[in-house]
Design a protein around this motif. Structure first.
Motif, PDB file in Angstrom:
ATOM      1  N   THR A   3     -64.231  16.821  -2.262  1.00 55.45           N
ATOM      2  CA  THR A   3     -64.785  18.026  -2.871  1.00 55.45           C
ATOM      3  C   THR A   3     -64.511  17.952  -4.359  1.00 55.45           C
ATOM      4  O   THR A   3     -63.490  17.378  -4.779  1.00 55.45           O
ATOM      5  CB  THR A   3     -64.172  19.295  -2.242  1.00 55.45           C
ATOM      6  N   ALA A  18     -62.504  30.027  -8.785  1.00 55.31           N
ATOM      7  CA  ALA A  18     -63.427  29.635  -7.712  1.00 55.31           C
ATOM      8  C   ALA A  18     -64.806  30.238  -7.929  1.00 55.31           C
ATOM      9  O   ALA A  18     -65.830  29.556  -7.770  1.00 55.31           O
ATOM     10  CB  ALA A  18     -62.860  30.068  -6.363  1.00 55.31           C
ATOM     11  N   GLY A  19     -64.850  31.516  -8.296  1.00 61.13           N
ATOM     12  CA  GLY A  19     -66.133  32.155  -8.546  1.00 61.13           C
ATOM     13  C   GLY A  19     -66.865  31.544  -9.729  1.00 61.13           C
ATOM     14  O   GLY A  19     -68.090  31.334  -9.683  1.00 61.13           O
ATOM     15  N   ARG A  22     -68.361  28.208  -8.627  1.00 60.30           N
ATOM     16  CA  ARG A  22     -69.525  28.385  -7.764  1.00 60.30           C
ATOM     17  C   ARG A  22     -70.722  28.904  -8.556  1.00 60.30           C
ATOM     18  O   ARG A  22     -71.866  28.540  -8.271  1.00 60.30           O
ATOM     19  CB  ARG A  22     -69.193  29.360  -6.618  1.00 60.30           C
ATOM     20  N   GLU A  27     -68.920  22.779  -5.919  1.00 61.91           N
ATOM     21  CA  GLU A  27     -68.217  23.015  -4.664  1.00 61.91           C
ATOM     22  C   GLU A  27     -66.712  23.140  -4.930  1.00 61.91           C
ATOM     23  O   GLU A  27     -66.154  22.409  -5.755  1.00 61.91           O
ATOM     24  CB  GLU A  27     -68.465  21.873  -3.677  1.00 61.91           C
ATOM     25  N   VAL A  28     -66.057  24.065  -4.219  1.00 63.70           N
ATOM     26  CA  VAL A  28     -64.645  24.306  -4.454  1.00 63.70           C
ATOM     27  C   VAL A  28     -63.977  24.760  -3.160  1.00 63.70           C
ATOM     28  O   VAL A  28     -64.570  25.494  -2.363  1.00 63.70           O
ATOM     29  CB  VAL A  28     -64.437  25.363  -5.571  1.00 63.70           C
ATOM     30  N   VAL A  30     -60.347  26.571  -1.930  1.00 63.52           N
ATOM     31  CA  VAL A  30     -59.142  27.290  -2.358  1.00 63.52           C
ATOM     32  C   VAL A  30     -58.142  27.269  -1.211  1.00 63.52           C
ATOM     33  O   VAL A  30     -58.443  27.733  -0.106  1.00 63.52           O
ATOM     34  CB  VAL A  30     -59.454  28.752  -2.748  1.00 63.52           C
ATOM     35  N   ALA A 107     -66.337  35.794  -5.163  1.00 61.92           N
ATOM     36  CA  ALA A 107     -66.267  34.340  -5.031  1.00 61.92           C
ATOM     37  C   ALA A 107     -66.795  33.881  -3.670  1.00 61.92           C
ATOM     38  O   ALA A 107     -67.482  32.853  -3.572  1.00 61.92           O
ATOM     39  CB  ALA A 107     -64.821  33.878  -5.234  1.00 61.92           C
ATOM     40  N   THR A 108     -66.479  34.629  -2.622  1.00 58.55           N
ATOM     41  CA  THR A 108     -66.942  34.268  -1.281  1.00 58.55           C
ATOM     42  C   THR A 108     -68.455  34.370  -1.178  1.00 58.55           C
ATOM     43  O   THR A 108     -69.117  33.504  -0.587  1.00 58.55           O
ATOM     44  CB  THR A 108     -66.270  35.159  -0.229  1.00 58.55           C
ATOM     45  N   ALA A 112     -67.589  30.158  -2.266  1.00 58.86           N
ATOM     46  CA  ALA A 112     -66.275  29.529  -2.349  1.00 58.86           C
ATOM     47  C   ALA A 112     -65.665  29.418  -0.948  1.00 58.86           C
ATOM     48  O   ALA A 112     -65.765  30.334  -0.137  1.00 58.86           O
ATOM     49  CB  ALA A 112     -65.363  30.334  -3.266  1.00 58.86           C
ATOM     50  N   ASP A 113     -65.034  28.297  -0.681  1.00 58.56           N
ATOM     51  CA  ASP A 113     -64.387  28.037   0.605  1.00 58.56           C
ATOM     52  C   ASP A 113     -62.903  28.393   0.459  1.00 58.56           C
ATOM     53  O   ASP A 113     -62.108  27.598  -0.054  1.00 58.56           O
ATOM     54  CB  ASP A 113     -64.565  26.560   0.969  1.00 58.56           C
ATOM     55  N   ILE A 114     -62.519  29.585   0.909  1.00 55.55           N
ATOM     56  CA  ILE A 114     -61.146  30.066   0.772  1.00 55.55           C
ATOM     57  C   ILE A 114     -60.431  29.875   2.104  1.00 55.55           C
ATOM     58  O   ILE A 114     -60.815  30.474   3.113  1.00 55.55           O
ATOM     59  CB  ILE A 114     -61.120  31.543   0.333  1.00 55.55           C
TER      60      ILE A 114
END
Length: 500
Positions: A3, A18-19, A22, A27-28, A30, A107-108, A112-114
């Protein structure tokens, strides 16, 4: 698994970064050690500059009705924030937990992949990427591969320790408590209201709980592995104020010190630090969360440009060169404030002198700019215009397609070139960067007293800071576009937004 960017820490800095990534199409992932947010809120509100940042990303409305105030303080001494040019006032009584939730939602939604319950435990910078060891909720450890790793994991940053960043400064010399108390009435005590033996501060929150802060002079910091009990806080409160609050309940209790440290470099190869991972200090005026968010807004678009191949890696050097001095100045002002509101009668003459000085409008404005972040000016290149390198105050604009504003134009996190003189040559020059920079022909609406008066064109970075202004040479614009947005697109084919 590969990633582009891996972030450690889902606090305000990590979520904001993250936001931002994106928003730029990067791609990120967290990684957050805790399975759920704690709900704790050291901070209560945010500064004028952070309000502007949220507004520039179209996030401010997510907070609902925000109570603002032109009142601020420096070490407990009142200053007038209304003296700042084109500024929002400070947001009051917004719990940090709410701020985190709003940023996380944003961010979601952007993709973003948290990953909560995933603990960072190790790293290897291989030169062309970073291998990140992660302990999963089931206890197993696996490795993620990223182009860059960013530590946003707070004042006790594990990324900073494993990455072997130098972290010089001074150790804590005193301990302070914060508690949210229910079940008893506590009279308000404003910051700066000293009591014999220390400092006690109290205010009622919108929830009905009372937030108290207490510091006993001569109380050295303890090596704690868990938060203090409420009885310990209530004992200290009673010793200082004579008020017995033991019958109350400490809904949330924490202890902290006045340690002041900053890493010597914000980036080592492919490992980067932001927020409290890079700098710790006394939380005077609630500046820590705000500086952390602004670190991320400075870093995000630059990191995205590099990993997306649009800019050279050297662009990341400007993250350190711009934000390290801001962090150093933050440490300086919080140390000064600590002397003013945590010391005893021996500094009363200093408080009296400072109060007299703050009575001068220029001094109050200077200190207000310092604690709000509105004074920050980056070295963006040659020129002596007073706005160059500063953040762009919000300005209403009229275009052929309707009304807009500098704030609205920054919602997408892209660069913006404002053509204020209907200059076809200027627009043609910028065409080769149309995949990264929106060119907008517009007329400022604030008239001869507005910030854009006597200005023909303005280039805004995605973080809202002014990178170039006209009158100026076309070569100066090209130099600035190259410096902040990378080389021109050879096919000159716009990707995404373009000229308006």
């Amino acid at each position: 698994m590969n990633t582009p960017v891996i972030i450690v820490g889902a606090g305000p800095a990590g979520l904001m970064l993250a936001g931002e990534l994106r928003l730029a199409g990067t791609e990120v992932i967290v990684l957050e050690r805790l399975a759920e947010p704690t709900g704790e809120s050291r901070g209560l509100g945010f500064t004028a500059r952070t309000m502007e940042v949220f507004d520039q990303r179209d996030m401010l409305s997510r907070f609902g009705d925000i109570e603002t105030s032109s009142y601020g303080h420096f070490g407990g001494l009142p200053i007038d924030l209304g003296l700042q040019d084109g500024a929002h006032y400070a947001a009051k009584l917004v719990p940090q937990a709410r701020t985190e939730a709003v940023i996380a939602e944003w961010a979601t939604e952007l993709g973003a992949d948290i990953r909560r319950g995933h603990e960072f435990v190790g790293l290897t910078d291989t030169g062309d990427g970073v291998d990140v060891d992660v302990k999963q909720p089931d206890g197993s450890v696996h490795t993620l591969r990223g182009s860059y790793l960013v530590g946003c994991d707070g004042g006790r940053s594990v990324v900073r320790k494993i990455g072997q960043f130098d972290f010089p400064g001074t150790a804590a010399t005193r301990e302070m408590f914060i508690a949210d108390v229910t079940g008893v009435d506590i009279r308000p005590r404003v910051i700066g209201e000293t009591v014999p033996g220390g400092m006690a501060m109290g205010a009622q929150l919108p929830s009905g709980a009372h937030r108290i802060v207490v510091c006993e002079r001569g109380n050295p910091p303890k090596k704690r592995t868990e938060a203090p009990g409420f009885d310990e806080v209530a004992d200290a409160w009673q010793r200082l104020t004579g008020e017995d609050i033991h019958a109350g309940t400490g809904e949330w209790v924490t202890a902290f010190g006045d340690a002041t440290r900053q890493v010597t470099e914000y980036r080592k190869g492919r490992v980067i630090l932001a927020g409290d991972a890079a700098h710790i200090h006394l939380p005077a005026g609630g500046q820590g969360m705000n500086a952390s968010i602004q670190d991320s807004v400075n870093l995000g678009w630059k990191l995205a440009a590099v990993v997306n191949g649009r800019a050279p890696e050297s662009l990341l050097d400007t993250y350190h060169s711009e934000r390290h001095p801001v962090g150093a100045r933050l440490l300086m002002n919080t140390q000064a404030q600590g002397l003013l509101f945590l010391s005893g009668d021996e500094v009363q003459p200093l408080r009296d002198v400072m109060t007299e000085l703050i009575g001068f409008e220029s001094v109050s404005k200077h200190l207000g700019g310092m604690v709000t972040g509105l004074e920050i000016r980056y070295d963006v290149g040659p020129g002596d215009h007073p706005l160059l390198g500063m953040r762009m105050p919000s300005e209403d604009l009229a275009t052929d397609t309707g009304k807009t504003s500098t704030t609205e134009l920054l919602h997408g996190g892209r660069g913006v070139l404002l053509d204020l003189n209907n200059d076809a040559v200027l627009r043609h020059t910028a065409d080769a960067w149309a995949d990264r920079v929106d060119t907008v022909t517009a007329t400022p609406q604030s008239g001869p007293d507005g910030p854009l008066a006597s200005t023909d064109a303005v280039l805004l970075r995605p973080d809202g800071h002014i990178a170039w202004l006209a009158p100026g040479s076309a070569s100066g614009l090209v130099d600035s576009l190259n410096r902040w947005f990378g080389a021109a697109a050879t096919d000159r084919t716009p990707v995404g937004a373009g000229t308006r």
